[in-house]
Motif scaffolding. Sequence first.
Motif, PDB file in Angstrom:
ATOM      1  N   THR A  27      53.495   2.756 -27.544  1.00  0.00           N
ATOM      2  CA  THR A  27      52.279   3.259 -27.754  1.00  0.00           C
ATOM      3  C   THR A  27      51.968   4.779 -27.919  1.00  0.00           C
ATOM      4  O   THR A  27      51.613   5.418 -28.677  1.00  0.00           O
ATOM      5  CB  THR A  27      51.089   2.829 -26.611  1.00  0.00           C
ATOM      6  N   SER A  31      51.240   6.949 -31.143  1.00  0.00           N
ATOM      7  CA  SER A  31      50.043   7.893 -31.122  1.00  0.00           C
ATOM      8  C   SER A  31      50.648   9.224 -31.765  1.00  0.00           C
ATOM      9  O   SER A  31      49.899   9.807 -32.548  1.00  0.00           O
ATOM     10  CB  SER A  31      49.387   7.979 -29.999  1.00  0.00           C
ATOM     11  N   SER A  34      51.100   8.802 -35.468  1.00  0.00           N
ATOM     12  CA  SER A  34      50.147   8.325 -36.391  1.00  0.00           C
ATOM     13  C   SER A  34      49.595   9.585 -37.094  1.00  0.00           C
ATOM     14  O   SER A  34      49.343   9.446 -38.238  1.00  0.00           O
ATOM     15  CB  SER A  34      48.907   7.634 -35.673  1.00  0.00           C
ATOM     16  N   GLN A 407      47.081   0.120 -38.560  1.00  0.00           N
ATOM     17  CA  GLN A 407      45.902  -0.633 -37.785  1.00  0.00           C
ATOM     18  C   GLN A 407      45.161   0.163 -37.122  1.00  0.00           C
ATOM     19  O   GLN A 407      43.741  -0.161 -36.921  1.00  0.00           O
ATOM     20  CB  GLN A 407      46.675  -1.970 -37.014  1.00  0.00           C
ATOM     21  N   ASN A 408      45.574   1.031 -36.188  1.00  0.00           N
ATOM     22  CA  ASN A 408      44.946   1.969 -35.566  1.00  0.00           C
ATOM     23  C   ASN A 408      43.595   2.604 -36.332  1.00  0.00           C
ATOM     24  O   ASN A 408      42.412   2.521 -35.865  1.00  0.00           O
ATOM     25  CB  ASN A 408      45.471   2.971 -34.756  1.00  0.00           C
ATOM     26  N   THR A 409      43.919   3.018 -37.457  1.00  0.00           N
ATOM     27  CA  THR A 409      43.148   3.693 -38.160  1.00  0.00           C
ATOM     28  C   THR A 409      42.175   2.870 -38.912  1.00  0.00           C
ATOM     29  O   THR A 409      40.950   3.169 -38.690  1.00  0.00           O
ATOM     30  CB  THR A 409      43.907   4.806 -39.587  1.00  0.00           C
ATOM     31  N   GLU A 411      41.125   0.437 -37.624  1.00  0.00           N
ATOM     32  CA  GLU A 411      40.099  -0.070 -36.393  1.00  0.00           C
ATOM     33  C   GLU A 411      38.917   0.788 -36.124  1.00  0.00           C
ATOM     34  O   GLU A 411      37.863   0.583 -35.827  1.00  0.00           O
ATOM     35  CB  GLU A 411      40.827  -0.765 -35.302  1.00  0.00           C
ATOM     36  N   LYS A 412      39.623   2.301 -36.442  1.00  0.00           N
ATOM     37  CA  LYS A 412      38.706   3.515 -36.262  1.00  0.00           C
ATOM     38  C   LYS A 412      37.547   3.407 -37.209  1.00  0.00           C
ATOM     39  O   LYS A 412      36.481   3.629 -37.196  1.00  0.00           O
ATOM     40  CB  LYS A 412      39.504   4.467 -36.060  1.00  0.00           C
TER      41      LYS A 412
END
Lengths: 553, 527
Positions: A27, A31, A34, A407-409, A411-412
């Motif tokens: 994680t 980050s 990312s 995926q993080n982006t 979901e943001k």
Amino acid sequence: MKRRSFLTKTALGLASPLVSNAFGGSTKLSSILSSAISTVDLANDHVLVLIQLAGGNDGLNTILPLETFGNLWAARNSIIVPDDRFLVSKLSKRIAFHPAIEGLKNMFDDSKLRIVNSVGYPNPDFSHFKSTDIWMSGSNSNETLLTGWLGRYLSDEYSNYPNNYPNVNFPDPPAIVTTSVLPFLLQGESSNFGEVVINPSNNYQLYDNKLPFISSGKAAKELEFLRQSGSLSNQYSSKLFENSSKVSQQKPYPDTGLGSQLKNIANLIAGGVKTKIYIASMSGFDTHANQVDRAEPWKGTHANLLRELSEAIVAFQTDLKFLGVSKRVIGATFSEFGRRVGSNASLGSDHGAAAPMIIFGEQALGGVAGDNPMIEQYANPNTNVPMQFDFRSVFSSLLKDWFCVNQNTLEKVFMKNFQYIPLVANLDCLGITGNEEVDENDNLVNIYRPDINSGTQKILSSETTLTDGNRLMAYPNSFHKTLKLEFESEGGHCILQIFNSLGQQIAVVNEGNFQRGYYKAVFDGQDLPDSLYYVRFQNKSFQKVLNVVKASR
Amino acid sequence: MDNSISSGLEPYDGPWEVPEVKHFLKRTMFGAKPNDINYFQNRSFQQSLQEVIRINNNSVGAPINTYSEKEIDPDVAYGATWVNAPFSNRFKFDRMWTSIHWWTNRLIHQDRSITEKMILFWHNHFGVANTGSQDPRTNYRYINTLHVNALGNFKKMIKDITVDPLMLNFLNGFQNEARAPDENYARELMELFTLGKGPESKYTEEDVKAAARVLTGFQFDYNRGSADFFSSRHDIGDKTFSSFFGNKTIKAFGGNEDWPTEIFGMIDMIFEKEEVSKFLCRKFYRFFVNYDITDEIEQQVILPLAQIFRNNNYEILPVMNALFGSKHFFDSENTGSMIKSPIDFYIGMIREMEPDLPSDMRIYSYFMEDSRKLLFYLQQHLPDPPNVAGWPAYYQNPIYGRSWINSETLKTRASYVEAFLDKNAKPRYTSVILDLIKYAGKIEGVEDPNQLINKVLERMFSLKPSQEYKNHLKKILLSNQENDYYWTNAWLDYKSKPDDENYKNIVEIRLRQFFKSIMHIEEYNLH
């Protein structure tokens, strides 16, 4: 003369190691990575073109579901396309196309176009404005967001925009809009990421008042906005103008609003503009009344709209291919809602819910996503097509597969994890697709575009006497949209150029070795501002310049 | 510096000088003409308020035939009005365009009142696309409907507009019949015209459907250009509304003459909701004052204004008097805080600069057509708001007025300024040229460059120029020399021999540079 790929390959080298690390990383590591990945996202050379169909396109009159056609017929017999008129695909016997979109059907048959069935969102809103806001902001039906989903995505890529933009890494606008109003879709927290470009060769430079007036509070904010808009306009316009001028030839487009928008987009992409998102738009889809001709319901208002859409997309595809950039471009249509299953008494249809979306391009997956809407028996005028896919699923899948957004982006941007729908054929989105090598013969056949229909050069005579006065002709003068040109080669290298009144070259109509003979060409100047232009012809040591005037208004 | 707004609707009692007069005029009219600024400066604020916040009932004439140059209209002579002539399919579009020209001319030649801006407010509110008309007589009638109600009673206005033939045509009212109701008007009546879609506006889809049924039955009469009601097309069932409207039932009726009972009964029902007054007051505020309604402004301005609206049974005049008469309106936070709409920009420029307009009727009509097109390219085509919600500047959260501005519209604004200032500019757009010598000649003390600079800036801008900018303008007038007398001499030479081309050119070239700077800077887009 071969057209060369002009994109640098550096980004590709950077991309691979980072990506393989990032997906397996912890994680903490991911980050950190990312932000690096974001840079890589933009470094792929893919382009997304969204076409808004404003007013609520009648999806059931665009792609017809055949399993329950009888029920559909019963519900909307005054407006439905009869079965001897609609077009059935080779690939799927379950759907039919409106006859006005034969071109799109052909792309579907070639697996260059994908249909996503019944796209909408839960609890549909039937107001144009609210529903448009929902599609553009990516909100739920019962909430209001003040940013657009593309605005949120671009905020992630273009941090702190518009401060210190353009810059070396981001020389071009984050998004280009080809109609006159910036859509909410591109709204970020503090500014809109779009730049309106109606005519890439309009490089009007605005005054920049270096001695601003004294202001505070609300006025100061508006003034700052105006100054920023002007400054971005000046910087981007020069760059876009320069890039678009590199493209001297394009394939013909229909003379329609969408046609000219897509033409400009192809021009900018091929000219090397680094913008990745383009928004085009058509309106008039709010067909409450007289959407079809009474006697021939496969004709009329809606058919004309669909034809404009289809012809423009087909021309765009052909042109992108000709320009060698088709593999870099994917397009998608969207509309704030579809229309009711049943027709109304006015030969029209009222605001509805879900409708199909069309994803097109060389790298579109093809085929149909999802099942056909099932039309019930005894459908009444209030029956709606229920949603099968959330529009946010479609857009987040496009961002994921086409721009490699992690995926993080995602979901943001979309506030939650939406279902993934496969839309793109080649999933190797990281890295540079590059421009295609264009076949020299293809280039030769099309470069003259002597008259739009025949597409070939016409040699009147190879025995013509070479009188200097007649070796270059341009008519009509003044011209409205297209300028016809004739020139005579004594053999050898010829170049036929167009300059603007400042003497800047804006197009090379022809260049190459021409056998002795008389040639015709057409210069398409419909996007140019009204002004004086120069046509220059050079053949070996001979050269001639003519003044021509464009006057369209 | 604290920029928050502390003032509310308490009556304005501050100074009444050029800055205040100009702010008041720019927001209630199109541009502030030099003469009008003088005129109101010589009156008290209260007198000015009374004079401007009223509806001009003088004749504004009627659209006339300026179209039959090539083909004679057998029913209407050139220069005569067509509004009483029978419908003509042949001249339908020609007449419709001249109704737009007539309207555009009204903006330019408005009297000293809020009338035309108020009509534009309502036109934006109802969003009717005039060019979709079936009969140009209905265009004329629509504008009159907006005019007579502009500062009247809003409830009556909604009743009038609901049965206005152009509106019925626009939102499918003529297709709305019992066997297949068309919801188009019913939906916009609630969403856009009265209640809005705010959190407190809780009408339902069923309410929209019920309202559509209430509104069934109109047909267009092609002979008279009017809307007629036919009970045979009307839904004769009772219509029951949701709990938001207290489950009210609108009873059906029988005859052709009884439709007002049902339709107006429903409108009265809608007006019982307080949301109507709040929704409208927010729209007034966004159109006339500023788009940014903070919680503070909602409490101190919008809600009290809405209370006034309701207390006066939806009379518009008291609301406008309270708004424009308030301390809040003159708060420094509000001056210069709005981006000019294209109509404010273009019509304001023509009115403030007062160029000689063509006196010949035929040539004047060309100028009106040019003006229509200019506004079209600036994205505010007078007859046709882009959709029924009006122009995004007044509803599109969060950008509102910023939606007028983008790379393309900024370039267009600039190239119009260029065309109006410089007869050699390309493209031409229009044959009208601003007469800068004439404009400057009316300024007292024009021969003093400081006076000229101060007077022009004071009139034209809501924001205060920096001293550096004034110095910059002076350099233009003095051609980079140091002494004021270079300009003074140039002007006096010209005045002594106005026919001397050389003297005239010297003055004109400098004035053109001067006004180019002024009208091209970003600040010129604010008022």
